[in-house]
Design an enzyme around this catalytic site. Sequence first.
Site, PDB file in Angstrom:
ATOM      1  N   LYS A 208     -15.290  61.674 -18.434  1.00 17.36           N
ATOM      2  CA  LYS A 208     -16.051  63.040 -17.630  1.00 17.36           C
ATOM      3  C   LYS A 208     -17.061  63.223 -18.658  1.00 17.36           C
ATOM      4  O   LYS A 208     -16.850  63.717 -19.868  1.00 17.36           O
ATOM      5  CB  LYS A 208     -14.886  64.331 -17.376  1.00 17.36           C
ATOM      6  CG  LYS A 208     -15.752  65.321 -17.125  1.00 17.36           C
ATOM      7  CD  LYS A 208     -14.878  66.375 -16.618  1.00 17.36           C
ATOM      8  CE  LYS A 208     -15.721  67.674 -16.157  1.00 17.36           C
ATOM      9  NZ  LYS A 208     -14.751  68.887 -15.693  1.00 17.36           N
ATOM     10  N   LYS A 261     -16.928  60.276 -13.713  1.00 12.22           N
ATOM     11  CA  LYS A 261     -17.474  61.544 -13.441  1.00 12.22           C
ATOM     12  C   LYS A 261     -18.737  61.715 -14.245  1.00 12.22           C
ATOM     13  O   LYS A 261     -18.365  61.931 -15.346  1.00 12.22           O
ATOM     14  CB  LYS A 261     -16.496  62.916 -13.103  1.00 12.22           C
ATOM     15  CG  LYS A 261     -17.187  63.945 -12.810  1.00 12.22           C
ATOM     16  CD  LYS A 261     -16.150  64.929 -12.841  1.00 12.22           C
ATOM     17  CE  LYS A 261     -16.846  66.391 -12.675  1.00 12.22           C
ATOM     18  NZ  LYS A 261     -15.774  67.523 -12.871  1.00 12.22           N
TER      19      LYS A 261
HETATM   20  C1  PBG Z   1     -13.560  71.695 -13.782  1.00 14.52           C
HETATM   21  C2  PBG Z   1     -14.362  70.791 -13.042  1.00 14.52           C
HETATM   22  C3  PBG Z   1     -15.757  70.893 -13.046  1.00 14.52           C
HETATM   23  C4  PBG Z   1     -16.053  69.905 -12.004  1.00 14.52           C
HETATM   24  C5  PBG Z   1     -14.918  69.296 -11.626  1.00 14.52           C
HETATM   25  N1  PBG Z   1     -13.901  70.098 -12.349  1.00 14.52           N
HETATM   26  C6  PBG Z   1     -16.744  71.766 -13.676  1.00 14.52           C
HETATM   27  C7  PBG Z   1     -17.417  71.296 -14.975  1.00 14.52           C
HETATM   28  O1  PBG Z   1     -16.688  70.795 -15.823  1.00 14.52           O
HETATM   29  O2  PBG Z   1     -18.320  72.180 -15.547  1.00 14.52           O
HETATM   30  C8  PBG Z   1     -17.426  69.630 -11.648  1.00 14.52           C
HETATM   31  C9  PBG Z   1     -17.538  68.975 -10.199  1.00 14.52           C
HETATM   32  C10 PBG Z   1     -18.909  68.851  -9.462  1.00 14.52           C
HETATM   33  O3  PBG Z   1     -19.962  69.272  -9.963  1.00 14.52           O
HETATM   34  O4  PBG Z   1     -18.985  68.541  -8.261  1.00 14.52           O
HETATM   35  N2  PBG Z   1     -13.927  71.606 -15.193  1.00 14.52           N
END
Ligand code: PBG
Length: 336
Positions: A208, A261
């Site tokens: 991520k 992601k």
């Molecule tokens: C929680 C989380 C996020 C997303 C998924 N889980 C936000 C972030 O990390 O700020 C983002 C998903 C999206 O942008 O569709 N931490």
Amino acid sequence: MNFPATRMRRLRRTPALRSLVRETHLHPGALVYPLFLCPGEGVRKEVASMPGVFNLSIDEALKEAESCAALGLGGLLLFGLPAQKDDLATGAYSENGIVQQGLHALKRNRSLDSLVLIADVCLCEYTSHGHCGIVARDSARGPEDTDLYEVQNDATLPLLSRTAVSLAQAGADIVAPSDMMDGRVKAIRAALDAASCHATPILSYASKFASAFYGPFREAAGSAPQFGDRRSYQMDGANLREAMREIDLDIAEGADMVLMKPALPYLDVIRAARERFDIPLGAYQVSGEYAMLQAAFQRGWLSPDRAMLESLISIRRSGADFIVTYFAKNAAQSLG
Ligand code: PBG
């Protein structure tokens, strides 16, 4: 071997020929639709930067889930907007938390059995400051200077574990930690096993990146950090090898599947992970990827169906087994 004996266009001549030789396929069962659960009744509030995506009260979420099941989607990814936030993210692991309530309601409805219910495990929607973990201040310095705050890794692990157990007990089929604290998969696996949730798999957001493409999500989930950003815990977008190490570690800690992601700006990372790991891989086409396409659709600059399907097939072609996407319902409709 060469022209004119070889003519690549021979197999592109008709839709039937193209279908026969297609290498990559999209099917609704490999699409997961995110839902944002909020308190109240009859609430269906559209997210301004994400046309067609709503904050839903549980009664509305049930209707949405029924249409997802009817379309043959693979599952739902659940996020929550709690009534109240605090420094310890109490809403994330409270027995009466919004996602816990949602899970109970969804599980009671047997017509939804075909949907895998995935619960996102993170604290950012539940903390008053919007960070994904416990925040501590360097006490030797001034309280006002927010640059001096730090997200505490080890102190956050028990809260994430508690959240995961509580979501599994409320009915989540899979728990999906997205916080990027070190050691959280191991901590969550141990906590799940201690709570007799041996059968609950962990889908780790192992790869991520700290991405600008999460912007619209933070509006949808009300989770924008009140100060600073997430670069001290999410990965630097320049690093592919580091992503492989993250995945290696999460698999060693007990992850059953991993989530990559964002998707489109990181297709090379998905491909590298596919070649290296045999674990099931998901990819998250995040909010900014969706918003960007929707904005172009609204202006008539791109053809909606084709651009949507092309973006999804590229993610599958890069090696993802399944895709979390805000287009899941639209895609299933146009595939149907
Ligand atoms: C929680 C989380 C996020 C997303 C998924 N889980 C936000 C972030 O990390 O700020 C983002 C998903 C999206 O942008 O569709 N931490």
